[in-house]
Design an enzyme around this catalytic site. Sequence first.
Site, mmCIF file in Angstrom:
data_model
loop_
_atom_site.group_PDB
_atom_site.id
_atom_site.type_symbol
_atom_site.label_atom_id
_atom_site.label_comp_id
_atom_site.label_asym_id
_atom_site.label_seq_id
_atom_site.Cartn_x
_atom_site.Cartn_y
_atom_site.Cartn_z
ATOM 1 N N PRO A 32 0.779 -1.233 0.000
ATOM 2 C CA PRO A 32 0.000 0.000 0.000
ATOM 3 C C PRO A 32 0.820 1.297 0.000
ATOM 4 C CG PRO A 32 -0.207 -1.153 2.100
ATOM 5 C CD PRO A 32 0.470 -2.097 1.147
ATOM 6 N N ASN A 33 0.294 2.244 -0.742
ATOM 7 C CA ASN A 33 0.809 3.615 -0.826
ATOM 8 C C ASN A 33 2.091 3.765 -1.641
ATOM 9 O OD1 ASN A 33 -1.300 4.792 0.823
ATOM 10 N ND2 ASN A 33 -0.333 3.748 2.553
ATOM 11 N N ARG A 84 4.676 11.183 -1.408
ATOM 12 C CA ARG A 84 4.949 10.804 -0.018
ATOM 13 C C ARG A 84 6.243 11.429 0.457
ATOM 14 N NH1 ARG A 84 4.443 4.471 1.148
ATOM 15 N NH2 ARG A 84 4.302 5.152 3.307
ATOM 16 N N TYR A 97 11.617 8.681 1.388
ATOM 17 C CA TYR A 97 11.549 7.688 0.304
ATOM 18 C C TYR A 97 12.352 8.070 -0.924
ATOM 19 C CZ TYR A 97 7.996 5.607 3.227
ATOM 20 O OH TYR A 97 7.364 5.015 4.277
ATOM 21 N N ASN A 114 7.867 -5.858 -0.933
ATOM 22 C CA ASN A 114 7.855 -4.722 -0.014
ATOM 23 C C ASN A 114 6.412 -4.636 0.488
ATOM 24 O OD1 ASN A 114 7.777 -2.348 1.375
ATOM 25 N ND2 ASN A 114 8.881 -1.149 -0.160
ATOM 26 N N ALA A 151 3.190 -0.852 4.803
ATOM 27 C CA ALA A 151 2.701 -0.827 6.198
ATOM 28 C C ALA A 151 2.232 -2.205 6.678
ATOM 29 C CB ALA A 151 1.581 0.198 6.338
ATOM 30 N N HIS A 176 4.175 -4.429 9.279
ATOM 31 C CA HIS A 176 4.194 -4.257 10.724
ATOM 32 C C HIS A 176 3.050 -4.963 11.461
ATOM 33 C CE1 HIS A 176 7.231 -1.518 9.441
ATOM 34 N NE2 HIS A 176 6.360 -0.716 8.837
ATOM 35 N N ASP A 187 1.299 -15.343 6.901
ATOM 36 C CA ASP A 187 0.876 -16.735 6.690
ATOM 37 C C ASP A 187 0.966 -17.127 5.221
ATOM 38 O OD1 ASP A 187 0.422 -17.074 9.379
ATOM 39 O OD2 ASP A 187 -1.774 -16.971 9.258
ATOM 40 N N GLU A 239 12.455 -9.777 1.591
ATOM 41 C CA GLU A 239 11.684 -8.588 1.994
ATOM 42 C C GLU A 239 12.551 -7.355 1.722
ATOM 43 O OE1 GLU A 239 11.095 -8.655 6.232
ATOM 44 O OE2 GLU A 239 10.180 -6.665 6.297
ATOM 45 N N HIS A 283 12.721 -2.868 1.801
ATOM 46 C CA HIS A 283 12.151 -1.565 2.164
ATOM 47 C C HIS A 283 13.045 -0.468 1.600
ATOM 48 C CE1 HIS A 283 9.291 -3.415 4.840
ATOM 49 N NE2 HIS A 283 10.274 -4.201 5.252
ATOM 50 N N SER A 299 13.094 2.634 2.887
ATOM 51 C CA SER A 299 13.639 3.291 4.077
ATOM 52 C C SER A 299 14.160 2.229 5.044
ATOM 53 C CB SER A 299 12.541 4.110 4.756
ATOM 54 O OG SER A 299 11.555 3.246 5.308
ATOM 55 N N ARG A 339 12.992 4.592 12.286
ATOM 56 C CA ARG A 339 11.806 5.448 12.226
ATOM 57 C C ARG A 339 10.919 5.216 13.462
ATOM 58 N NH1 ARG A 339 9.297 4.757 6.453
ATOM 59 N NH2 ARG A 339 8.074 6.547 7.209
ATOM 60 N N ARG A 375 7.180 0.881 13.491
ATOM 61 C CA ARG A 375 7.843 0.289 12.317
ATOM 62 C C ARG A 375 8.992 -0.645 12.704
ATOM 63 N NH1 ARG A 375 5.689 3.533 8.053
ATOM 64 N NH2 ARG A 375 5.250 5.613 8.826
HETATM 65 C C1 DQA Z 1 8.253 0.912 3.625
HETATM 66 C C2 DQA Z 1 8.379 1.149 5.140
HETATM 67 C C3 DQA Z 1 7.044 0.977 5.822
HETATM 68 O O1 DQA Z 1 7.174 1.234 7.215
HETATM 69 C C4 DQA Z 1 6.027 1.948 5.263
HETATM 70 O O2 DQA Z 1 4.752 1.728 5.840
HETATM 71 C C5 DQA Z 1 5.961 1.937 3.779
HETATM 72 C C6 DQA Z 1 7.181 1.786 3.008
HETATM 73 C C7 DQA Z 1 9.566 1.213 2.878
HETATM 74 O O3 DQA Z 1 9.703 0.761 1.739
HETATM 75 O O4 DQA Z 1 10.439 1.895 3.423
HETATM 76 O O5 DQA Z 1 4.898 2.159 3.198
HETATM 77 O O6 DQA Z 1 7.938 -0.455 3.417
#
Ligand code: DQA
Length: 147
Positions: free
Chosen positions: A9-10, A17, A22, A73, A76, A79, A86, A97, A99, A101, A106, A110
């Site tokens: 998401p996002n 953002r 980022y 990735n 959110a 977390h 699962d 995995e 990220h 950031s 942070r 997180r």
């Molecule tokens: C993220 C880090 C997460 O905490 C955050 O909610 C994101 C992006 C990252 O790529 O740094 O949406 O996964």
Amino acid sequence: MKLMILNGPNLKRLDLRESHIYGDFDYATLEGYIRDIAKAEGFEVDIRQSDDEAVLIGWLHEAADKKIPLVINPAAFTHYSYAIRDAVVMLKAPVIEVHLSNPLSREEFRHTSVISGVVNGTISGFGMNSYRLAVIAMRELIGNLEK
Ligand code: DQA
């Protein structure tokens, strides 16, 4: 060799953002970057993004059924989504995995990843480069499995 890359998401709104966290690029730029790296590493890459947990879980089931290596990735969902965790557990091929950031530097919420314990490894904090490092690590993981 196929490689699925899932973004949560996002992430499609990267240009809107926190750019100090980022970076200063949009999602299309990130996808293009990942596509080029994955191609250079010999992968046939399939990059997808969704804001919807159920859609992401459906794609994880698809990767599990087709035994496709995965870079995720979870954004959110990292977390708190036990449902994504699962689904990750059911994967048959290696999973990394990533990220952009470094979540550990942070806010406290997180600092927990419910995903990290069920993946081969996690790469965080290098911006777009996190994905490049993940693709290279995946290439090596698969190479070692083939030996
Ligand atoms: C993220 C880090 C997460 O905490 C955050 O909610 C994101 C992006 C990252 O790529 O740094 O949406 O996964």
